[in-house]
Write an enzyme that holds these catalytic residues in place. Structure first.
Site, PDB file in Angstrom:
ATOM      1  N   LYS A 118      -1.284 -15.328  25.594  1.00 25.62           N
ATOM      2  CA  LYS A 118      -2.529 -14.453  25.038  1.00 25.62           C
ATOM      3  C   LYS A 118      -3.869 -15.171  25.516  1.00 25.62           C
ATOM      4  CE  LYS A 118      -5.172 -15.153  21.644  1.00 25.62           C
ATOM      5  NZ  LYS A 118      -5.718 -15.904  20.556  1.00 25.62           N
ATOM      6  N   ASP A 136      -3.577 -10.211  20.232  1.00 22.32           N
ATOM      7  CA  ASP A 136      -3.802 -10.999  19.292  1.00 22.32           C
ATOM      8  C   ASP A 136      -3.390 -10.618  17.899  1.00 22.32           C
ATOM      9  OD1 ASP A 136      -5.816  -9.551  18.218  1.00 22.32           O
ATOM     10  OD2 ASP A 136      -7.466 -10.587  18.518  1.00 22.32           O
TER      11      ASP A 136
END
Length: 207
Positions: A118, A136
């Site tokens: 991420k 996220d």
């Protein structure tokens, strides 16, 4: 997926020019800010990085800093001791192994401590405008509420589905829209469902 256009149109109406809320002046400041943002707010990270980068003007200075001094600056953040280790080591590696330049390939970036998929996706998308759709906690929650992913899907599955649903040229924009939508509208607690034009397709609305 027919709902993707409805969702995309509403996000364009609600958040036409999405933005990254982390403050940074260069590539390494952004990378470190993203690492520090884990399990805390961007607002809190910005207050910390303002002090951090003012005291340590470059990566060499940060790599040579005393761990206790870094920890003292990062103390307002969760897991500040672990994060202090991460960013000092990130600075050291970039200085010693990459001539002070942050690498731009995913494989090298993911080898850095505290840097996962991420983090790399957010970094490459925001700094270089690479087509990425980082997932996220906000993107993860919103995607499931809007039935773009299943409840059993992990973050990798969610990312794959979102990349199939939305055109590649929209990934970066949609990522930021999903983050801001989840942060300020489709919140984890007390989401603003009554005002939302997506409530008819939202899973939460049907529970």
């Amino acid at each position: 997926m027919k709902n993707s256009k409805i969702i995309g149109d509403y996000l364009d109406e609600l958040i036409p020019k999405p933005w990254c809320e982390l403050k940074f002046n260069n590539d390494y400041e952004l990378l470190i800010a993203i690492v520090l943002s884990a399990q805390t707010t961007d607002k809190r990270v910005n207050s910390v990085t303002k002090v951090l980068f003012n005291k340590y003007k470059d990566l060499k200075a940060l790599s040579d800093a005393e761990m206790g001094e870094i920890e003292s600056i990062l103390k307002p953040l969760g897991s500040f001791r672990k994060k202090a280790i991460y960013i000092k080591e990130i600075a050291r590696i970039i200085v010693n192994e990459y001539d002070g330049k942050v690498p731009t390939d995913r494989k090298s970036l993911e080898k850095l401590p505290g840097v996962g998929r991420k983090t790399v996706s957010v970094f490459l998308c925001e700094y270089y405008n690479y087509p990425e759709f980082a997932v996220d906690t906000h993107v993860y929650r919103v995607s499931k509420r809007l039935a773009l992913a299943n409840n059993k899907d992990n973050v990798i599955n969610v990312e794959k589905k979102l990349k199939k649903i939305f055109p590649k040229e929209e990934w970066g924009k949609r990522h930021k829209q999903f983050v801001l939508f989840g942060r300020y509208y489709c919140k984890a607690v007390k989401p603003e469902c009554e005002k939302c034009k997506l409530k008819d397709i939202c899973k939460k609305n049907k529970v």
